[in-house]
Design an enzyme around this catalytic site. Structure first.
Site, PDB file in Angstrom:
ATOM      1  N   HIS A  33       0.869  -1.186   0.000  1.00  0.00           N
ATOM      2  CA  HIS A  33       0.000   0.000   0.000  1.00  0.00           C
ATOM      3  C   HIS A  33       0.899   1.227   0.000  1.00  0.00           C
ATOM      4  CE1 HIS A  33      -3.355   2.620   1.201  1.00  0.00           C
ATOM      5  NE2 HIS A  33      -2.468   3.196   1.990  1.00  0.00           N
ATOM      6  N   HIS A  35       1.325   5.641  -0.612  1.00  0.00           N
ATOM      7  CA  HIS A  35       0.788   6.987  -0.730  1.00  0.00           C
ATOM      8  C   HIS A  35       1.645   7.724  -1.741  1.00  0.00           C
ATOM      9  CE1 HIS A  35      -1.851   7.214   3.036  1.00  0.00           C
ATOM     10  NE2 HIS A  35      -1.524   5.953   2.845  1.00  0.00           N
ATOM     11  N   CYS A  66      -3.253  10.140   5.058  1.00  0.00           N
ATOM     12  CA  CYS A  66      -2.841  10.034   6.455  1.00  0.00           C
ATOM     13  C   CYS A  66      -3.011  11.385   7.135  1.00  0.00           C
ATOM     14  CB  CYS A  66      -1.393   9.568   6.532  1.00  0.00           C
ATOM     15  SG  CYS A  66      -0.820   9.374   8.221  1.00  0.00           S
ATOM     16  N   ASN A  75      -3.847   8.459  -1.095  1.00  0.00           N
ATOM     17  CA  ASN A  75      -3.392   7.127  -1.437  1.00  0.00           C
ATOM     18  C   ASN A  75      -3.056   7.057  -2.924  1.00  0.00           C
ATOM     19  OD1 ASN A  75      -3.909   5.698   1.121  1.00  0.00           O
ATOM     20  ND2 ASN A  75      -6.025   6.257   0.713  1.00  0.00           N
TER      21      ASN A  75
END
Length: 128
Positions: A33, A35, A66, A75
């Protein structure tokens, strides 16, 4: 086993190095995952692919992020990740045209400009 760059500060060489070690030990179960804070989300996804990762977590239009990291971007956008995968020859099973159509609906829902890095490309194709 999900490895996450929560604030978007990982560098591709770090991603490749770490994920290669983890994928060697736990093949087929590692996900990633990313960003896009430093515009490295797609580069990090390529590094993860090179390391053996085949499962990714992303969000349509790059929504989310975040709240604890000052200046953090959203993201990695699913439409960007899917386009990248298709360009690299992966069969994702995802209809990219339909995904882009869904992405276009997100801005009005959250009352702000949304879309991944490939938004301009998709819009130019839609007008052609």
């Amino acid at each position: 086993l999900s490895i996450t760059d929560v604030i978007g500060h990982a560098q591709p060489w770090e991603v490749r190095s770490l994920l290669t070690k983890i994928c060697d030990k736990y093949p087929g179960v590692v996900s990633a995952h990313f960003h896009d804070t430093q515009a490295l989300g797609l580069s990090n996804a390529v590094a993860a692919l090179e390391a053996g990762v085949r499962i990714f977590d992303s969000s349509v239009s790059g929504l989310g992020g975040c709240p604890f990291a000052p200046g953090a971007a959203g993201n990695l956008a699913t439409e960007d990740l899917v386009l990248l995968a298709h360009k690299l020859g992966f069969d994702t099973g995802i209809d990219l045209e339909k995904l882009w159509e869904v992405s276009a609906t997100t801005g009005p829902m959250v009352d702000k400009e949304t879309g991944g890095r490939t938004k301009g490309y998709w819009l130019s194709r839609a007008k052609a």
